[in-house]
Every structure is written in structure tokens, then in C-alpha cells.
Design an enzyme around this catalytic site. Sequence first.
Site, PDB file in Angstrom:
ATOM      1  N   PHE A   1      52.424  47.944  56.418  1.00 57.07           N
ATOM      2  CA  PHE A   1      51.742  49.215  56.175  1.00 57.07           C
ATOM      3  C   PHE A   1      50.292  48.971  55.758  1.00 57.07           C
ATOM      4  CE2 PHE A   1      50.878  52.700  53.079  1.00 57.07           C
ATOM      5  CZ  PHE A   1      51.118  53.797  53.884  1.00 57.07           C
TER       6      PHE A   1
ATOM      7  N   SER B   1      57.084  43.427  54.919  1.00 55.54           N
ATOM      8  CA  SER B   1      56.852  44.680  54.198  1.00 55.54           C
ATOM      9  C   SER B   1      57.369  45.872  55.022  1.00 55.54           C
ATOM     10  CB  SER B   1      55.359  44.804  53.877  1.00 55.54           C
ATOM     11  OG  SER B   1      55.115  45.878  53.003  1.00 55.54           O
ATOM     12  N   MET B   2      56.523  46.853  55.377  1.00 59.29           N
ATOM     13  CA  MET B   2      56.991  47.934  56.245  1.00 59.29           C
ATOM     14  C   MET B   2      57.394  47.379  57.607  1.00 59.29           C
ATOM     15  SD  MET B   2      55.185  51.459  57.593  1.00 59.29           S
ATOM     16  CE  MET B   2      54.162  50.712  58.877  1.00 59.29           C
TER      17      MET B   2
ATOM     18  N   ASP C   1      55.921  40.350  43.169  1.00 62.43           N
ATOM     19  CA  ASP C   1      55.374  41.158  44.262  1.00 62.43           C
ATOM     20  C   ASP C   1      54.844  42.440  43.641  1.00 62.43           C
ATOM     21  OD1 ASP C   1      55.106  43.032  46.401  1.00 62.43           O
ATOM     22  OD2 ASP C   1      56.631  42.009  47.583  1.00 62.43           O
TER      23      ASP C   1
ATOM     24  N   HIS D   1      53.006  39.489  47.536  1.00 62.40           N
ATOM     25  CA  HIS D   1      53.584  40.322  48.592  1.00 62.40           C
ATOM     26  C   HIS D   1      53.354  39.776  50.010  1.00 62.40           C
ATOM     27  CE1 HIS D   1      55.229  43.767  50.548  1.00 62.40           C
ATOM     28  NE2 HIS D   1      54.099  44.043  51.171  1.00 62.40           N
TER      29      HIS D   1
END
Length: 250
Positions: free
Chosen positions: A29, A97-98, A196, A226
Site C-alpha cells: 500500500f 504488506s497489502m 513493525d 515493516h
Amino acid sequence: MSEQYPVLPGAEPFYAENGPVGVLLVHGFTGTPHSMRPLAEAYAKAGYTVCLPRLKGHGTHYEDMERTTFDDWIASVEEGYEWLKQRCNTIFVTGLSMGGTLTLHLAEHHPDIRGIVLVNAAIDIPAIRAGLAGGGELPRYLDSIGSDLKNPDVKELAYEKTPTASLLQLAALMEQTKAKLDRIVCPALIFVSDEDHVVPPANAQLIWDGIRSAEKEIIRLSNSYHVATLDYDQPVIIERSLQFFAKHAG
């Protein structure tokens, strides 16, 4: 909806045509293919056919992103998946992540996916829910969430602002994906950073508990934040994911 801004240098997609086993890579994202590029190049070097698309509305300007929906992001990965299907008989998906959320979404809808690799994948971010449910007028743009890295010498190519409208889309995508986790039965390799600042590490256990894969493993990353694909643990992610592909490619 066409994008109004040019693609940023370094945000271009990456493709490599090699053997009959393919890997689709999905960035996160507000991010770009830049965050997944080292993995894509390592997989290509190992002989895999690789597709690393740029998600719609990403890698140009956050105003472009603001006008996209999660269906646009899903369409971007579906397109990449189709590109691989025309060239490969075995496909793995790796997402950050996303990108991990979208990887889970794909696996829920394509049972023929051979295995998935998740890096700090997102299905529940309480801070987003709290922020969006807080009532009152939200600003149109929030601060950047990009470049959460432990290594001070590396910077992720990501937007300097986060559109609030896009956070609403992300929240809806996570909710929808979380509800269907039990559809996933393919092998899963789940990487999670101990620290994270974007996605709570507890997401890894939520995913582990939710999927019905007979073969699933959580690998903890102690030296990355992250964006672990660009951080100190990058070699671990590359090495273990290549072992995972080799084991499950048949």
C-alpha cells in the site's frame, strides 16, 4: 480511470521469462515494485518466470491512488496472474504488506496456486479501524506510512502522503480477505518482523490460525521493520522462499 501522472523512476514493473514455474510478486500500500525488486531479480536468476506488476494508482502520485479502489488493485494482480498462466503451469505468489493481503485474496479465489509467501501481510490494523471510526472530519491526506526500515541507509520508494480514501479501501479489502481465509489450503510461508510500525506482528498468527493449509510455517525476522524485503533480513527471505518454491514446485 487513467492515471494523470507519469510513473516514477524506479517504480516500473519487472518481468522475466524463464522456466515453467512462475512467481507473482505483489508490493504494498502506497509502495511500488521497488520494494520487491531484489526478490524478483533473485527469483529470475534462480530460473523462475517472474511477474512484478505495479498496482493501479501506485508509483505515480498519491492523487492517482486516491481515485483507485481495492478492485483496481485486485485487477492489477489478476492481470499479472493471467500473464503467468499463459507461460507457466505452476504459480507461486509472494506479497509484502497489502501485497500480502492481495496474495491471500488471490489464493482464496484461485485454488490452483501452488503456494504463497507472505511478508508482514495485513489483515487487521486496529489503528486504521480506530482512526476511521473516530468520527469527526478526517483530513484528505495523512502522513506517509512508507519506508519503515531498520537499515538507515535504505529508503523505500513510496508516497509522501497517504490518501484517507485509500485507507478506507484498504480496510474494506482486509475485512473481505480476512472473512475468507478458511478457503486457503495451499502451502504458506509467513514471514513476520518482530518490530513493525505499520502492520502489527500479531497479523501473522491471525493468518496462520485462519488458513486451512496443511503445510504452513511462521518465520520471525529479528533484524527488520515493516519493509523487510529491503531491510537487513532480505537474504533470509530470498533464501527461505527459494527453498519453499523448490520444495513445492513438484
